[in-house]
Scaffold this active site. Sequence first.
Site, PDB file in Angstrom:
ATOM      1  N   VAL A  15      40.389  45.133  24.477  1.00 28.68           N
ATOM      2  CA  VAL A  15      39.441  44.171  25.133  1.00 28.68           C
ATOM      3  C   VAL A  15      38.516  44.432  26.048  1.00 28.68           C
ATOM      4  CG1 VAL A  15      39.733  42.001  26.502  1.00 28.68           C
ATOM      5  CG2 VAL A  15      41.316  42.585  24.870  1.00 28.68           C
ATOM      6  N   GLU A 130      35.320  50.494  40.339  1.00 29.12           N
ATOM      7  CA  GLU A 130      35.026  49.154  40.697  1.00 29.12           C
ATOM      8  C   GLU A 130      35.802  48.083  39.874  1.00 29.12           C
ATOM      9  OE1 GLU A 130      34.554  46.411  43.053  1.00 29.12           O
ATOM     10  OE2 GLU A 130      32.943  47.530  43.387  1.00 29.12           O
ATOM     11  N   GLY A 135      38.524  42.847  38.839  1.00 31.17           N
ATOM     12  CA  GLY A 135      37.406  42.637  37.750  1.00 31.17           C
ATOM     13  C   GLY A 135      36.254  42.455  38.217  1.00 31.17           C
ATOM     14  N   ILE A 137      34.528  40.938  40.490  1.00 33.43           N
ATOM     15  CA  ILE A 137      34.218  40.794  41.891  1.00 33.43           C
ATOM     16  C   ILE A 137      33.731  42.189  42.645  1.00 33.43           C
ATOM     17  CG2 ILE A 137      35.137  39.922  44.201  1.00 33.43           C
ATOM     18  CD1 ILE A 137      37.412  38.542  42.656  1.00 33.43           C
ATOM     19  N   ASP A 202      51.485  45.088  39.495  1.00 31.77           N
ATOM     20  CA  ASP A 202      49.792  45.179  39.215  1.00 31.77           C
ATOM     21  C   ASP A 202      49.257  45.035  40.778  1.00 31.77           C
ATOM     22  OD1 ASP A 202      47.430  44.680  37.582  1.00 31.77           O
ATOM     23  OD2 ASP A 202      47.378  43.030  39.120  1.00 31.77           O
ATOM     24  N   LYS A 206      46.706  47.529  43.168  1.00 31.72           N
ATOM     25  CA  LYS A 206      45.580  47.335  43.938  1.00 31.72           C
ATOM     26  C   LYS A 206      45.442  47.192  45.219  1.00 31.72           C
ATOM     27  CE  LYS A 206      44.625  44.429  39.939  1.00 31.72           C
ATOM     28  NZ  LYS A 206      44.515  43.070  39.019  1.00 31.72           N
TER      29      LYS A 206
END
EC number: 1.1.1.3
Length: 432
Positions: A15, A130, A135, A137, A202, A206
């Site tokens: 994707v 990044e 995503g 941001i 997840d 982060k």
Amino acid sequence: MRTRPLKVALLGCGVVGSEVARIMTTHADDLTARIGAPVELAGVAVRRPGKVREGIDPALITTDATALVERDDIDVVVEVIGGIEPARTLITTAFAHGASVVSANKALLAEDGATLYEAAERHGRDLYFEAAVAGAIPLIRPLRESLAGDTVNRVLGIVNGTTNFILDRMDTAGAGYSEALDEATALGYAEADPTADVEGFDAAAKAAILAGIAFHTRVRLDDVHREGITEVTSADLASAQRMGCTVKLLAICERAADGRSVTARVHPAMIPLSHPLASVREAYNAVFVEAAAAGQLMFYGPGAGGSPTASAVLGDLVAVCRNKLAGATGPGESAYTRLPVSPMGDVVTRYHISLDVADKPGVLAQVAAVFAEHGVSIDTVRQKGRPDGDGEASLVVVTHRARDAALSGTVEALRKLDTVRGVASIMRVEGE
């Protein structure tokens, strides 16, 4: 302007990867103008070569990712395959053969970012990522560069769109957890196996990345306290509403008041409706940063999806290519503080505790005595008898701030009281 193109190897064409390839093709002239040289997609490594990939020259497709990153003419490798291996080996191999790397691999960066940083520094190459957090941001670069001269004390954020969508549906539509998860899956927000999202893995990855950058120290995934949202109930959301709060899965990274340690944690929490994060709806992400000089900053936007993530990847690609032309590299790892990561028990927080208790005189006094024994002060208490008259009552206690270890010990002691039939729910209260 340089006429020889900068050559890019793309690892992964799902994707995100397919969207990166599309933008590189359709916006080639703009990218050339912004970089100062043309960029050329020189190869795409995939696992299933027979799949039709619209807009990508079949001659670029290969299943030999190692041979692709070992090519001497590759200037930048874009890694969007995810996971630990073979991604780690491919990235370090790319550095050794002269390429800089743009990655969206949060799992690898959280698990073993030190290896990647060291390899990049050893070979004088760039490592940009990044897209690994939130995503589209812009967040990593502001923390690494814009706030490089400031002291970041706290990072508080919603960094997983799937869980935010589920909790938002439970809050605004009165849906149960399973119903909200089914809706998230149908809309494509949740994977067929949602474990990484709903159990907090997840978000924890982060959080590790954010804490490491914000506090200039190494924070690994194992350092992050993690709880998911699978135990959050409609009753928890109702209790939050009565307090003027909502429930969010938060990633919280904090510097200790004395500056000698840091903490990183992910868990559901009640936050006041007055807090900016309370208004973050559906699958959006937002991160609240508190810095000594800059004050409070908030970053908001879509945190996942092909186009948003590809936007972040392409932003890094432009930066890395500019560095390549200038013969320079951007910021690398900054871990000079070497601060220890304190355990969850040292965190200072508040608890919202819902108890099922015997509906008789003296119960509240017994419960209050347990809190006092553990040095935990009570802020509010709400007691309500059951309408069916079964001899039980619901007792909801909200504490003042205390060490999490003391709060946890209080809950364990409450479980042992004969008058406490059960601990219905425990949730932290944050953001005040």
